[in-house]
Design a protein around this motif. Structure first.
Motif, PDB file in Angstrom:
ATOM      1  N   ILE A 205       9.052   3.180  -6.460  1.00 28.28           N
ATOM      2  CA  ILE A 205       7.751   3.056  -7.128  1.00 28.28           C
ATOM      3  C   ILE A 205       7.896   2.193  -8.379  1.00 28.28           C
ATOM      4  O   ILE A 205       7.072   1.321  -8.651  1.00 28.28           O
ATOM      5  N   ALA A 206       8.956   2.415  -9.138  1.00 22.44           N
ATOM      6  CA  ALA A 206       9.199   1.620 -10.346  1.00 22.44           C
ATOM      7  C   ALA A 206       9.402   0.150 -10.004  1.00 22.44           C
ATOM      8  O   ALA A 206       8.909  -0.736 -10.717  1.00 22.44           O
TER       9      ALA A 206
ATOM     10  N   GLY B  37      12.664  -2.955 -17.058  1.00 20.50           N
ATOM     11  CA  GLY B  37      11.398  -2.274 -16.801  1.00 20.50           C
ATOM     12  C   GLY B  37      11.523  -1.278 -15.671  1.00 20.50           C
ATOM     13  O   GLY B  37      10.957  -0.177 -15.730  1.00 20.50           O
ATOM     14  N   ASN B  38      12.248  -1.647 -14.610  1.00 21.76           N
ATOM     15  CA  ASN B  38      12.466  -0.731 -13.492  1.00 21.76           C
ATOM     16  C   ASN B  38      13.175   0.537 -13.960  1.00 21.76           C
ATOM     17  O   ASN B  38      12.805   1.645 -13.560  1.00 21.76           O
ATOM     18  N   ILE B  39      14.184   0.371 -14.788  1.00 21.13           N
ATOM     19  CA  ILE B  39      14.944   1.522 -15.291  1.00 21.13           C
ATOM     20  C   ILE B  39      14.062   2.417 -16.149  1.00 21.13           C
ATOM     21  O   ILE B  39      14.038   3.639 -15.975  1.00 21.13           O
ATOM     22  N   VAL B  40      13.305   1.815 -17.057  1.00 20.31           N
ATOM     23  CA  VAL B  40      12.439   2.584 -17.953  1.00 20.31           C
ATOM     24  C   VAL B  40      11.367   3.325 -17.167  1.00 20.31           C
ATOM     25  O   VAL B  40      11.154   4.522 -17.351  1.00 20.31           O
ATOM     26  N   LEU B  41      10.691   2.620 -16.265  1.00 16.72           N
ATOM     27  CA  LEU B  41       9.610   3.242 -15.516  1.00 16.72           C
ATOM     28  C   LEU B  41      10.126   4.323 -14.572  1.00 16.72           C
ATOM     29  O   LEU B  41       9.519   5.389 -14.456  1.00 16.72           O
ATOM     30  N   ALA B  42      11.253   4.096 -13.907  1.00 21.43           N
ATOM     31  CA  ALA B  42      11.836   5.117 -13.034  1.00 21.43           C
ATOM     32  C   ALA B  42      12.200   6.365 -13.841  1.00 21.43           C
ATOM     33  O   ALA B  42      11.966   7.492 -13.392  1.00 21.43           O
TER      34      ALA B  42
END
Length: 64
Positions: free
Chosen positions: A13-14, A39-44
């Motif tokens: 999803i991220a 961003g992927n890491i933060v959002l996940a």
């Protein structure tokens, strides 16, 4: 919750949402790719820990 059925766990999803949510106007391809990765890491992390970050209403939560 439904990851077994649709393969859309927090990380996937991220990956889909982070480029839109964490948009950057950087013009360097390297900077853009690095921002997407971060961003992927933060959002996940936010998705995985939503219950600690946001107040939830029990009747709005998805059934497990």
């Amino acid at each position: 919750m439904y990851e077994k059925d649709n393969m859309m766990g927090p990380d996937n999803i991220a990956t889909v949402l982070a480029p839109t949510v964490m948009f950057s106007k950087e013009d360097s391809l390297g900077n853009i790719l690095e921002m997407i990765k971060r961003g992927n890491i933060v959002l996940a992390t936010m998705i995985k820990n939503y219950h600690e970050l946001f107040e939830t209403v029990s009747h709005l939560q998805c059934p497990e």
